[in-house]
Scaffold this motif. Structure first.
Motif, PDB file in Angstrom:
ATOM      1  N   ARG A 234       0.833  -1.207   0.000  1.00 57.79           N
ATOM      2  CA  ARG A 234       0.000   0.000   0.000  1.00 57.79           C
ATOM      3  C   ARG A 234       0.865   1.253   0.000  1.00 57.79           C
ATOM      4  N   ARG A 235       0.438   2.244  -0.785  1.00 59.92           N
ATOM      5  CA  ARG A 235       1.162   3.513  -0.809  1.00 59.92           C
ATOM      6  C   ARG A 235       0.984   4.252   0.512  1.00 59.92           C
ATOM      7  N   LEU A 236       2.094   4.763   1.009  1.00 58.54           N
ATOM      8  CA  LEU A 236       2.106   5.580   2.212  1.00 58.54           C
ATOM      9  C   LEU A 236       3.014   6.772   1.975  1.00 58.54           C
ATOM     10  N   TRP A 237       2.723   7.849   2.665  1.00 59.24           N
ATOM     11  CA  TRP A 237       3.633   8.988   2.725  1.00 59.24           C
ATOM     12  C   TRP A 237       3.894   9.287   4.197  1.00 59.24           C
ATOM     13  N   ILE A 238       5.141   9.486   4.539  1.00 62.55           N
ATOM     14  CA  ILE A 238       5.505   9.779   5.924  1.00 62.55           C
ATOM     15  C   ILE A 238       6.034  11.204   5.995  1.00 62.55           C
ATOM     16  N   TYR A 239       5.425  11.969   6.888  1.00 61.83           N
ATOM     17  CA  TYR A 239       5.878  13.329   7.182  1.00 61.83           C
ATOM     18  C   TYR A 239       6.667  13.282   8.483  1.00 61.83           C
ATOM     19  N   GLU A 240       7.928  13.707   8.419  1.00 58.89           N
ATOM     20  CA  GLU A 240       8.766  13.818   9.608  1.00 58.89           C
ATOM     21  C   GLU A 240       9.050  15.296   9.844  1.00 58.89           C
ATOM     22  N   PRO A 241       8.765  15.789  11.033  1.00 57.31           N
ATOM     23  CA  PRO A 241       8.851  17.232  11.272  1.00 57.31           C
ATOM     24  C   PRO A 241      10.284  17.729  11.262  1.00 57.31           C
ATOM     25  N   ALA A 242      10.421  18.978  10.850  1.00 57.54           N
ATOM     26  CA  ALA A 242      11.725  19.638  10.897  1.00 57.54           C
ATOM     27  C   ALA A 242      11.914  20.258  12.271  1.00 57.54           C
ATOM     28  N   ALA A 243      13.160  20.508  12.613  1.00 54.79           N
ATOM     29  CA  ALA A 243      13.467  21.198  13.867  1.00 54.79           C
ATOM     30  C   ALA A 243      14.590  22.178  13.604  1.00 54.79           C
ATOM     31  N   GLY A 244      14.432  23.398  14.076  1.00 50.15           N
ATOM     32  CA  GLY A 244      15.483  24.392  13.907  1.00 50.15           C
ATOM     33  C   GLY A 244      15.469  25.001  12.523  1.00 50.15           C
ATOM     34  N   ASP A 245      16.434  25.845  12.277  1.00 47.58           N
ATOM     35  CA  ASP A 245      16.466  26.618  11.048  1.00 47.58           C
ATOM     36  C   ASP A 245      16.991  25.837   9.853  1.00 47.58           C
ATOM     37  N   HIS A 246      17.577  24.674  10.089  1.00 45.03           N
ATOM     38  CA  HIS A 246      18.223  23.968   8.993  1.00 45.03           C
ATOM     39  C   HIS A 246      17.453  22.736   8.548  1.00 45.03           C
ATOM     40  N   GLY A 247      16.241  22.554   9.087  1.00 47.29           N
ATOM     41  CA  GLY A 247      15.403  21.465   8.622  1.00 47.29           C
ATOM     42  C   GLY A 247      15.822  20.102   9.119  1.00 47.29           C
ATOM     43  N   ALA A 248      16.620  20.039  10.179  1.00 43.21           N
ATOM     44  CA  ALA A 248      16.994  18.741  10.732  1.00 43.21           C
ATOM     45  C   ALA A 248      15.757  18.048  11.281  1.00 43.21           C
ATOM     46  N   ALA A 252      13.344  12.951  18.879  1.00 45.80           N
ATOM     47  CA  ALA A 252      12.403  11.861  19.119  1.00 45.80           C
ATOM     48  C   ALA A 252      12.070  11.809  20.606  1.00 45.80           C
ATOM     49  N   PRO A 253      11.027  11.124  20.985  1.00 48.45           N
ATOM     50  CA  PRO A 253      10.023  10.546  20.094  1.00 48.45           C
ATOM     51  C   PRO A 253       8.862  11.514  19.888  1.00 48.45           C
ATOM     52  N   THR A 254       8.192  11.406  18.775  1.00 49.34           N
ATOM     53  CA  THR A 254       7.049  12.270  18.487  1.00 49.34           C
ATOM     54  C   THR A 254       5.761  11.458  18.542  1.00 49.34           C
ATOM     55  N   PRO A 255       4.628  12.120  18.803  1.00 50.80           N
ATOM     56  CA  PRO A 255       3.348  11.439  18.608  1.00 50.80           C
ATOM     57  C   PRO A 255       3.150  11.131  17.133  1.00 50.80           C
ATOM     58  N   VAL A 256       2.174  10.293  16.848  1.00 51.59           N
ATOM     59  CA  VAL A 256       1.925   9.847  15.476  1.00 51.59           C
ATOM     60  C   VAL A 256       0.492  10.201  15.090  1.00 51.59           C
ATOM     61  N   LEU A 257       0.364  10.818  13.935  1.00 50.30           N
ATOM     62  CA  LEU A 257      -0.936  11.128  13.350  1.00 50.30           C
ATOM     63  C   LEU A 257      -1.120  10.252  12.124  1.00 50.30           C
ATOM     64  N   VAL A 258      -2.144   9.405  12.129  1.00 56.42           N
ATOM     65  CA  VAL A 258      -2.465   8.555  10.988  1.00 56.42           C
ATOM     66  C   VAL A 258      -3.599   9.228  10.223  1.00 56.42           C
ATOM     67  N   VAL A 259      -3.350   9.550   8.960  1.00 59.69           N
ATOM     68  CA  VAL A 259      -4.307  10.309   8.156  1.00 59.69           C
ATOM     69  C   VAL A 259      -4.877   9.400   7.076  1.00 59.69           C
ATOM     70  N   LEU A 260      -6.158   9.106   7.171  1.00 55.16           N
ATOM     71  CA  LEU A 260      -6.828   8.332   6.136  1.00 55.16           C
ATOM     72  C   LEU A 260      -7.130   9.232   4.935  1.00 55.16           C
ATOM     73  N   VAL A 287       5.242  16.359  15.268  1.00 49.34           N
ATOM     74  CA  VAL A 287       4.449  15.145  15.103  1.00 49.34           C
ATOM     75  C   VAL A 287       4.883  14.450  13.823  1.00 49.34           C
ATOM     76  N   THR A 288       4.886  13.136  13.849  1.00 50.37           N
ATOM     77  CA  THR A 288       5.103  12.349  12.641  1.00 50.37           C
ATOM     78  C   THR A 288       3.739  11.958  12.091  1.00 50.37           C
ATOM     79  N   ALA A 289       3.512  12.244  10.823  1.00 54.35           N
ATOM     80  CA  ALA A 289       2.223  11.934  10.202  1.00 54.35           C
ATOM     81  C   ALA A 289       2.409  10.843   9.162  1.00 54.35           C
ATOM     82  N   VAL A 290       1.489   9.901   9.157  1.00 58.30           N
ATOM     83  CA  VAL A 290       1.496   8.812   8.186  1.00 58.30           C
ATOM     84  C   VAL A 290       0.238   8.948   7.341  1.00 58.30           C
TER      85      VAL A 290
END
Length: 455
Positions: A234-248, A252-260, A287-290
């Motif tokens: 199944r196709r998935l896209w994972i969003y991992e949040p940036a931190a700071g000015d350089h996009g690092a 961790a750990p972050t909560p998880v948002l599952v988006v249908l 937050v990490t979004a799936v």
């Protein structure tokens, strides 16, 4: 999907096996939402601006001046009202009401149907036919609406010598498909992409929900959005949040948002950008979004239905896959995992916290398909007292409004942490994307204590 990292894209397919418990089983017959008439007709009224224009045209016809024509008066009207829809005070002076006039200039049209989400009654389309000012190119239709109303809309145009798009369809599904492929308002820059992938327009009155986080902002680090072939292909896209000015990547750990319906929310509806901005404003923690792809229409109906098996797939297939992929970067304690969805996806989000409290602790259900009573009955039999639930529904959703209110009252009586939000709108991404952040703020609030989840 310009934000998706190309080097992270795996082979993806729509041909994976059905999810969870559906594999190899005979599915119940697909259930269809009831097609019921609006309980009351949409409030069509006369626009003061149009009435004044028609009076000027009548005066011109009675006393021609040799200079003006009905069309030149309409041209002047168009210049005076440069944007659409035209929003006017209520003629009766009732506080909180406005007259909303949709105006289309099309000299070649034979008929024009105005399709406004949940104001247009698909069982009585004639009520949504626009009126033409004779001998001009102006088509118009006006409604009297509360000043916090919001809806998407489009125009469907019949050309001379052709059947109307909505009349050449063999069944109700074909009619709806034709309406979903209408034309955006050329004089309204506010647009949205509907489920059919078509750009249509949005009418938002002055007190409609705002969307301060939708646009990309200079200086806000963008999270990383990557595409994957998840469990069962199944196709998935994972969003991992940036931190700071350089996009690092964020600590961790972050909560998880599952988006249908994730294929919609990570592209046509810019949820990754909304998350970027909310995190930057400290409105939510990182937050990490799936984003979970719904594939085609038939598979979506089969899987997100109350009997569809998506919940067990999320709990038993997706969660272990995320652990293997992201490890300690995410917190999969149930109280830190939120499922969000709309319509059938909203029903599935509710089912997640009702049926699998071992895996999911939060649900955001926008316009949940509660015409299917199964999940509400299960919640009554075994209330999900450990969950946080956000129910959102449109006041124009005459099939869903009362079941949603009933479920909210039932959950509250049973001691469940539930918030009901009612929006003057229909079954519509136009308001879903504006009120989703409100629920995200509540759902993703940092835990008040560090106690572990009960075993």
């Amino acid at each position: 999907m310009g934000r998706v990292s190309e080097d992270e894209v795996s082979v993806m397919t729509h041909d994976a096996e059905p999810t969870g418990g559906r594999r190899g089983a005979s599915a119940p017959a697909r259930r269809h939402p009831p097609k019921t008439r609006r309980p009351t007709p949409a409030p069509v009224v006369a626009s003061p601006a149009i009435t004044a224009l028609e009076a000027r045209i009548a005066e011109l016809r009675a006393h021609p001046d040799g200079v003006h024509t009905p069309q030149t008066l309409v041209d002047a009207f168009r210049a005076e009202h440069a944007s659409s829809p035209i929003i006017e005070p209520d003629p009766a002076g009732v506080p909180g009401l406005r007259v909303v006039t949709f105006a289309l200039h099309d000299a070649a049209a034979e008929r024009v149907l105005l399709f406004v989400n949940r104001l247009t009654d698909e069982t009585d389309l004639d009520r949504s036919l626009m009126r033409r000012v004779p001998d001009t190119d102006l088509w118009h239709l006006s409604y009297r609406m509360p000043d916090d109303w919001i809806a998407s809309y489009s125009y469907s145009v019949q050309r001379p010598g052709h059947l109307a798009p909505w009349e050449r369809q063999p069944d109700q599904r074909g009619v709806r498909d034709a309406l979903d492929h209408g034309l955006a308002d050329p004089r309204n820059p506010s647009q949205i992409t509907n489920r059919a992938g078509v750009r249509i327009s949005v009418a938002a009155l002055p007190h409609a929900p705002a969307e301060p986080w939708r646009a990309v902002r200079d200086g806000v680090p963008q999270g990383r959005l990557t595409a994957h072939a998840g469990p069962d292909g199944r196709r998935l896209w994972i969003y991992e949040p940036a931190a700071g000015d350089h996009g690092a990547v964020a600590p961790a750990p972050t909560p998880v948002l599952v988006v249908l319906d994730g294929d919609v929310w990570c592209d046509a509806q810019p949820l990754p950008t909304i998350l970027d901005n909310m995190i930057a404003d400290a409105a939510i923690p990182p937050v990490t979004a799936v984003f979970v792809d719904s594939a085609d229409r038939e598979r979506r109906w089969a899987e997100l239905d109350a009997h569809g098996g998506i919940v067990d797939w999320l709990a038993d297939r997706l969660r272990p896959w995320l652990v293997a992929r992201l490890g300690g970067a995410i917190d999969l304690a149930p109280r830190r995992v939120v499922v969000a969805g709309q319509s059938l996806g909203g029903l599935a989000a509710l089912a997640a916290v009702v049926r699998r409290p071992d895996a999911f602790g939060g649900a955001i259900a926008q316009s949940a398909a509660l015409w299917q009573p199964d999940v509400a009955r299960e919640a009554a039999a075994c209330p999900p007292r450990g969950a946080r639930i956000d129910l959102q529904v449109g006041l124009q959703e005459w099939v869903l409004l009362e079941p949603t209110r009933d479920l909210a009252a039932q959950l509250a009586d049973d001691g469940v942490d539930v918030v009901l939000t009612e929006v003057d709108g229909g079954h519509d991404y136009a308001w879903w994307r504006r009120t989703l952040p409100t629920a995200l703020r509540r759902q993703l609030a940092e835990p008040q204590d560090a106690e572990a989840d009960p075993a």
